[in-house]
Design an enzyme around this catalytic site. Structure first.
Site, short mmCIF file in Angstrom:
data_model
loop_
_atom_site.label_atom_id
_atom_site.label_comp_id
_atom_site.label_asym_id
_atom_site.label_seq_id
_atom_site.Cartn_x
_atom_site.Cartn_y
_atom_site.Cartn_z
N GLU A 58 27.93 23.11 -25.18
CA GLU A 58 28.35 23.34 -23.77
C GLU A 58 29.37 22.46 -23.57
OE1 GLU A 58 26.46 21.51 -20.10
OE2 GLU A 58 25.55 23.50 -19.95
N TRP A 100 17.24 20.21 -5.69
CA TRP A 100 17.65 20.47 -7.37
C TRP A 100 16.45 19.80 -8.42
CZ3 TRP A 100 19.09 16.05 -10.45
CH2 TRP A 100 19.26 16.76 -11.72
N ASN A 112 21.11 18.32 -22.77
CA ASN A 112 22.18 17.55 -22.50
C ASN A 112 22.60 16.53 -23.12
OD1 ASN A 112 23.13 19.50 -20.34
ND2 ASN A 112 22.16 18.53 -18.78
N HIS A 140 19.23 11.00 -15.67
CA HIS A 140 20.46 11.84 -15.68
C HIS A 140 21.81 10.78 -15.30
CE1 HIS A 140 23.09 14.95 -14.27
NE2 HIS A 140 22.55 15.90 -14.55
N ARG A 177 26.11 20.61 -6.62
CA ARG A 177 25.42 21.79 -6.92
C ARG A 177 25.84 22.90 -6.20
NH1 ARG A 177 24.71 19.67 -10.79
NH2 ARG A 177 22.90 18.65 -11.66
N ASP A 201 22.04 31.22 -17.05
CA ASP A 201 22.31 29.87 -17.01
C ASP A 201 21.26 29.46 -15.68
OD1 ASP A 201 24.66 27.59 -15.41
OD2 ASP A 201 23.26 27.32 -17.10
N SER A 254 16.53 15.76 -20.93
CA SER A 254 15.22 16.16 -21.33
C SER A 254 15.20 15.58 -22.88
CB SER A 254 15.32 17.65 -21.38
OG SER A 254 16.30 18.27 -22.27
O1 SFD Z 1 21.89 19.77 -16.39
C1 SFD Z 1 2.52 12.44 -12.13
N1 SFD Z 1 17.62 17.86 -16.58
C2 SFD Z 1 18.03 18.21 -17.65
N2 SFD Z 1 18.03 17.76 -18.83
C3 SFD Z 1 18.45 18.76 -20.01
O2 SFD Z 1 18.46 18.07 -20.97
N3 SFD Z 1 19.31 19.59 -19.75
C4 SFD Z 1 19.61 20.16 -18.70
O3 SFD Z 1 20.40 21.08 -18.44
C5 SFD Z 1 19.11 19.40 -17.61
N4 SFD Z 1 19.40 20.11 -16.06
C6 SFD Z 1 18.33 19.87 -15.31
C7 SFD Z 1 17.38 18.76 -15.42
C8 SFD Z 1 16.41 18.55 -14.32
C9 SFD Z 1 16.04 19.45 -13.38
C10 SFD Z 1 15.11 19.04 -12.39
C11 SFD Z 1 17.12 20.59 -13.19
C12 SFD Z 1 18.17 20.65 -14.05
C13 SFD Z 1 16.95 21.53 -12.18
C14 SFD Z 1 16.77 16.52 -16.66
C15 SFD Z 1 15.65 16.63 -17.21
O4 SFD Z 1 14.81 17.45 -16.85
C16 SFD Z 1 14.87 15.15 -17.15
O5 SFD Z 1 15.94 14.08 -17.82
C17 SFD Z 1 13.56 15.00 -17.96
O6 SFD Z 1 12.79 15.99 -17.62
C18 SFD Z 1 13.02 13.43 -17.44
O7 SFD Z 1 11.69 13.29 -18.04
P1 SFD Z 1 10.60 12.53 -17.43
O8 SFD Z 1 9.39 12.68 -18.11
O9 SFD Z 1 11.11 11.11 -17.02
O10 SFD Z 1 10.19 13.41 -16.26
P2 SFD Z 1 9.61 14.91 -15.98
O11 SFD Z 1 9.54 15.75 -16.95
O12 SFD Z 1 9.77 15.43 -14.59
O13 SFD Z 1 7.96 14.53 -15.95
C19 SFD Z 1 7.15 13.74 -14.82
C20 SFD Z 1 5.62 14.12 -15.06
O14 SFD Z 1 5.04 13.13 -14.18
C21 SFD Z 1 3.87 13.83 -13.52
N5 SFD Z 1 3.71 13.37 -12.46
N6 SFD Z 1 1.34 12.65 -13.15
C22 SFD Z 1 0.08 11.70 -12.45
N7 SFD Z 1 0.04 11.15 -11.16
C23 SFD Z 1 1.36 11.20 -10.51
N8 SFD Z 1 1.27 10.41 -9.35
C24 SFD Z 1 2.51 11.96 -11.16
N9 SFD Z 1 3.86 11.93 -10.62
C25 SFD Z 1 4.42 12.90 -11.29
C26 SFD Z 1 4.50 15.31 -13.14
O15 SFD Z 1 3.66 16.37 -13.22
C27 SFD Z 1 5.38 15.43 -14.62
O16 SFD Z 1 4.37 16.03 -15.62
S1 SFD Z 1 20.93 19.53 -15.62
O17 SFD Z 1 20.80 20.13 -13.92
O18 SFD Z 1 20.68 17.98 -15.44
P1 AMP Z 2 24.98 19.07 -14.28
O1 AMP Z 2 24.99 20.65 -14.27
O2 AMP Z 2 25.84 18.42 -13.39
O3 AMP Z 2 23.72 18.53 -14.15
O4 AMP Z 2 25.59 18.45 -15.61
C1 AMP Z 2 24.93 18.98 -16.99
C2 AMP Z 2 25.93 17.97 -17.94
O5 AMP Z 2 27.19 18.19 -17.86
C3 AMP Z 2 25.65 16.60 -17.87
O6 AMP Z 2 25.67 15.96 -19.06
C4 AMP Z 2 26.91 16.10 -17.11
O7 AMP Z 2 27.40 14.80 -17.15
C5 AMP Z 2 27.92 17.06 -17.51
N1 AMP Z 2 28.93 17.42 -16.68
C6 AMP Z 2 29.06 18.16 -15.57
N2 AMP Z 2 30.30 18.31 -14.89
C7 AMP Z 2 31.01 17.79 -15.97
C8 AMP Z 2 32.53 17.62 -15.78
N3 AMP Z 2 33.06 18.09 -14.75
N4 AMP Z 2 33.09 16.88 -16.82
C9 AMP Z 2 32.41 16.32 -17.86
N5 AMP Z 2 30.77 16.64 -17.92
C10 AMP Z 2 30.41 17.22 -16.74
#
Ligand code: SFD
Ligand code: AMP
Length: 627
Positions: free
Chosen positions: A126, A218, A62, A389, A249, A352, A435
């Site tokens: 996307e 989520w 993203n 996010h 969602r 997806d 990510s």
């Molecule tokens: O669209 C301990 N995210 C998405 N990012 C994208 O680039 N594309 C997507 O399509 C994304 N989608 C999405 C996303 C997240 C989720 C959950 C879904 C869908 C369903 C966001 C990214 O995933 C997110 O930004 C990054 O992963 C954040 O990275 P970071 O490093 O801040 O968090 P992490 O990856 O969750 O890692 C955390 C780690 O810490 C560990 N941990 N270890 C030891 N002791 C403790 N007490 C701990 N607590 C946690 C965990 O095990 C893990 O390894 S979309 O829907 O947004």
């Molecule tokens: P999401 O599936 O909601 O996690 O969104 C994934 C990515 O798409 C993120 O970068 C959001 O900011 C972007 N996004 C989601 N919905 C929209 C929308 N309606 N218009 C523009 N960006 C969007």
């Protein structure tokens, strides 16, 4: 006290967490550590290959700016994030991550990640900033590179160790303590610098999901505010603790919507109200200038749908069938091509979710939903704390030395606690890194921490008496259970302790009802927040009465306590900010308008571990020149 062996680990750089930011930090820091004969140690509560938010994989990257193709500029991205967060973002941090993120994506591709390419071999977008991937194994791939880098530099990885508290020497972080989730071992990590990369927080608020689905959310239920708790307990300044993220969602299985809105150009409607983002466009004027931005800020996209739901025009739907039909219609004159396109779109629709949120695919199947034939309900989820996010919560960190930012104190991504760095969901006010940006930010923090060790690193001075106190506190839930469990016929009903699940329900109920959760339609007010603080104070009192039958429950106890501190930081900051800036995330009914004159600023807070007092403060927003 429970008889746990104490395992002492000495290292130079300690990386906490094994997720996307931590993999970036490990890959980058190991490179510089090897050059300088330093040791890197990484600790994860789970197994790196499948831990954290990307455990199930993702279907898109993203954040990709595309600087090399001249598609976008860094200033474009800074402007996008500024508008999406209603004016409140650390533009120096957003700029710094944006200038490095593309190189992380190119590394992922070199390591084998399949990024969709069009006929000309260009990345398939996307949206303007998002790339489509076949990402089911995204985490395994990025973790492998980090593991190889650590091994190559003679470092070590310790998995299945749950980190609880920092070890402090005054305002300096000199290590961390935690326990194994598999053996009776208490870990003491001593380090010259520490990076907290333990993700954001889920289950601070009551989820929409109930009963056997309680764990369904989520963002992953195993990210329990460990980063926020760690930096708060270190006395580091925190920022944007009020900016929770509420994603819309697919209902009940939490499937993301980005691909539908951006790739499939799908419309979202309410059953009786129509396309709410169009019908209710006038409402956006009330939130100018940000409300007039394109794309509409994420919280306002939510808000327009919530207004329809409040008006009883729901449910809300994603018009998947209409979207797929519209795309396929371009091929309607050629029945063979039309059939092929329909098939392609159908598999993309299922992929997806199969790549990222499998439960949504399962729910579609169990409800006999064919996305090309029937629309699906969508709904606003419960609040999450995910600064990577469209939320903003996290620690206040130092900006890049080469920018004129007023917010830099020597080492990028270092918190206000010396030698303590953070990244990803751990660092605040740098939203929309996702990510790829979290990985890039991890690399920034990893390199800066090595620089810190080379320039200012000292052997950690650890007060072992304090460590013994921490050990006793952390293992106490096991002792409490052992010493009282036989006093009643049901071990879960006891006047001397409370079980982790019971405690979690209390926390979630308070947040849901007083801090603007699902049940209160994301509305709160000064009076509700103050009442919530009263109940949180009693919950805090009872928190050391949590009992644990085993290692798993011991982890649950400390996850709860970490969530409770995140909850308090959240409520205190919503009380402090006397306006409504992010309707769709939360609405303060007593201050229903946005107040640019008094509140176009950061609302920061700091817990002082020595006095036990919280301090609230305002910080000005600094704009990147030219953005
Ligand atoms: O669209 C301990 N995210 C998405 N990012 C994208 O680039 N594309 C997507 O399509 C994304 N989608 C999405 C996303 C997240 C989720 C959950 C879904 C869908 C369903 C966001 C990214 O995933 C997110 O930004 C990054 O992963 C954040 O990275 P970071 O490093 O801040 O968090 P992490 O990856 O969750 O890692 C955390 C780690 O810490 C560990 N941990 N270890 C030891 N002791 C403790 N007490 C701990 N607590 C946690 C965990 O095990 C893990 O390894 S979309 O829907 O947004
Ligand atoms: P999401 O599936 O909601 O996690 O969104 C994934 C990515 O798409 C993120 O970068 C959001 O900011 C972007 N996004 C989601 N919905 C929209 C929308 N309606 N218009 C523009 N960006 C969007």
């Amino acid at each position: 006290m429970a008889n746990f062996e104490t395992v002492e680990v000495n290292t130079d750089l300690l990386i906490l967490g094994g997720g996307f930011s931590a993999c970036g930090a490990a890959t980058e820091a190991s490179y510089w550590a090897k050059k300088n004969g330093l040791k890197v140690t990484l600790v994860d509560k789970a197994a790196m290959d499948r831990s954290g938010a990307v455990a199930m994989g993702l279907s898109a990257i993203n954040q990709y700016v595309g600087v090399k193709d001249g598609e976008n500029t860094l200033e474009d991205y800074v402007r996008y994030v500024r508008q999406d967060l209603m004016g409140i973002s650390r533009e120096d941090l957003v700029y710094n991550i944006a200038r490095h993120v593309d190189s992380s994506v190119h590394l992922f591709e070199k390591w084998g990640l399949k990024i969709w390419l069009d006929e000309e071999g260009k990345y398939v977008h996307e949206g303007r900033w998002q790339l489509m991937i076949n990402g089911e194994s995204y985490k395994i791939l990025v973790a492998e590179a980090a593991k190889n880098a650590i091994a190559d530099a003679g470092g070590e990885i310790i998995e299945r160790v749950f980190i609880v508290d920092p070890i402090m020497d005054g305002n300096k972080c000199v290590g961390a303590v935690g326990f194994s989730t598999r053996e009776d071992k208490f870990y003491v990590f001593k380090a010259k610098a520490v990076i907290a990369g333990m993700g954001g927080a889920v289950h601070v608020f009551r989820p929409r999901s109930v009963g056997e689905g309680f764990g369904r959310s989520w963002y992953p239920p195993f990210n329990s505010a460990s980063s926020a708790y760690f930096t708060i307990q270190a006395g580091a300044e925190m920022t944007c603790q009020e900016i929770r993220f509420i994603p819309v969602r697919f209902k009940d299985a939490y499937g993301p919507v980005g691909a539908w809105f951006l790739l499939f150009k799908s419309r979202a409607i309410s059953a009786q109200g129509g396309e709410y983002m169009v019908v209710r466009e006038d409402e956006l004027n009330n939130w100018a200038p940000y409300g007039l931005a394109k794309p509409i800020p994420a919280n306002l996209r939510n808000y327009l749908g919530m207004l329809d739901v409040d008006a009883g025009l729901g449910p809300l739907y994603m018009e998947t069938d209409e979207a797929i039909q519209k795309i396929a219609d371009e091929f309607k004159d050629d029945p063979k091509a039309f059939k092929k396109k329909m098939k392609e779109l159908d598999s993309e629709a299922w992929e997806d979710f199969l790549d990222m949120t499998i439960s949504q695919a399962i729910l579609w199947a169990s409800l006999n939903v064919k996305p090309d034939e029937k629309h699906s309900e969508i709904a606003a989820c419960e609040p999450y704390f995910i600064g990577s996010h469209s939320g903003g919560s996290g620690a206040w960190v130092s900006g890049p030395e080469d920018l004129d930012t007023p917010y830099k104190w020597g080492y990028e991504n270092m918190t206000t606690a010396d030698a303590l760095f953070t990244m990803g969901d751990g660092s605040g006010a740098s939203s929309h890194k996702f990510s790829s940006g979290s990985h890039a930010e991890g690399r920034i923090a990893g390199k800066a921490a090595i620089k810190y060790i080379l320039e200012k690193g000292q052997d950690p001075s650890v007060d072992m008496a304090k460590v013994e106190e921490l050990k006793a506190k952390i293992l106490n839930p096991l002792d409490l259970f052992e010493s009282h469990k036989d006093e009643t016929t049901d071990v879960e009903t006891n006047t001397n302790y409370i079980m982790p699940r019971q405690f979690l329900h209390r926390l979630q109920k308070i947040m849901d009802e007083y801090a603007g959760g699902v049940t209160s339609a994301f509305k709160t007010s000064k009076s509700l927040l103050e009442r919530g603080m009263e109940l949180l104070a009693i919950l805090q009192e009872d928190s050391d009465k949590q009992a644990a039958q085993d290692l798993h429950e011991l982890m649950r106890v400390w996850e709860n306590t970490q969530r409770m501190w995140q909850a308090e930081a959240h409520v205190r900051t919503m009380l402090f900010r006397e306006e409504t800036r992010w309707p769709g995330y939360y609405f303060r009914a007593d201050t229903p308008k946005m107040d640019e004159d008094n509140w176009k600023c950061f609302a920061n807070c700091r817990f002082d571990p020595s006095s036990g007092e919280w301090e609230m403060m305002k910080k000005d927003v600094w704009a990147v020149p030219g953005a």
